[in-house]
Design an enzyme around this catalytic site. Structure first.
Site, PDB file in Angstrom:
ATOM      1  CB  CYS A  83      -0.968  -0.041   1.176  1.00 29.05           C
ATOM      2  SG  CYS A  83      -2.347   1.134   1.032  1.00 29.05           S
ATOM      3  CG  HIS A 184      -3.374  -3.821   3.183  1.00 28.43           C
ATOM      4  ND1 HIS A 184      -2.471  -3.382   4.128  1.00 28.43           N
ATOM      5  CD2 HIS A 184      -3.952  -2.707   2.666  1.00 28.43           C
ATOM      6  CE1 HIS A 184      -2.512  -2.058   4.182  1.00 28.43           C
ATOM      7  NE2 HIS A 184      -3.398  -1.625   3.304  1.00 28.43           N
ATOM      8  CD  GLU A 186      -1.132  -6.953   5.460  1.00 30.12           C
ATOM      9  OE1 GLU A 186      -1.377  -5.802   5.857  1.00 30.12           O
ATOM     10  OE2 GLU A 186      -0.626  -7.191   4.338  1.00 30.12           O
TER      11      GLU A 186
END
Length: 210
Positions: A83, A184, A186
């Site tokens: 990001c 993202h 994760e």
């Protein structure tokens, strides 16, 4: 060379890194959080630029070690920008001060859309990064108001695209061992975690013996 991959997360001081660190540790790596940008690229096998914060203050924190960081990344140190971390791979923002790492030619600008920030799931198109392909990640989680705007030269570094309300922007970029994602991973379910692990495996395969 130790068997365990050593990953350094550069902390701009902007937010909670817990979920990112847990995702990296779950992939079998050890994680060191570093606030000194020059130290962040020393004695490590991979660098992660996290996705929390705004460009100007992050660039200010990066500035004292910007030259060392850029040299390390261009020299082959595996790195992941997430990001904001991906945006720092570009040259500079259209709004406000700050200079990025100038790895990907282009600038950072706000999304051209009515709904900003973009928060939620979005599809990846024209995926050509082998790590994305191997993980099967084609829908990812975003939380962003700004995106990278590559120059014509910079578009050669784009390895996937996404679109928000008709605004097409890079979902991922790559320059040698440096990989940036606007999303993202994760937070992108099982395939996002698979992508994190694919990057760690890649970093292990190219790290320099010590």
């Amino acid at each position: 060379m130790t068997d365990v991959l050593r990953v350094t997360v550069f902390d701009y001081g902007a937010g909670n890194l817990h979920s990112l660190i847990k995702a990296i540790e779950a992939g079998g790596a050890t994680v060191r959080v570093e606030t000194d940008p020059a130290a962040a690229v020393r004695d490590t096998d991979a660098l992660v630029l996290p996705g929390v914060g705004a460009f100007a203050p992050a660039a200010e924190r990066l500035a004292p070690g910007r030259a060392a960081g850029r040299e390390a990344l261009l020299g082959g140190l595996p790195a992941r920008g997430i990001c904001l971390g991906m945006q720092l791979l570009f040259d500079a923002p259209d709004e406000g001060p700050g200079e990025g790492l100038c790895i990907v030619p282009g600038r950072v600008a706000q999304l051209t859309a009515e709904r900003v920030p973009q928060i939620g799931w979005n599809r990846l198109h024209e995926v050509r990064d082998p790590l994305l392909q191997a993980s099967g990640l084609d829908v990812a989680y975003y939380a962003n108001s700004y995106v990278g705007r590559p120059t014509a030269e910079g578009e050669a570094f784009v390895t996937a695209w996404s679109e928000h309300e008709g605004d097409r922007f890079p979902a991922s970029v790559r320059c040698a061992n440096v990989i940036g994602t606007q999303f993202h991973p994760e937070k992108s379910s099982a395939r996002g975690v698979a992508f994190v692990r694919a990057f760690l495996d890649f970093a292990s395969s190219v790290r320099t013996p010590v």
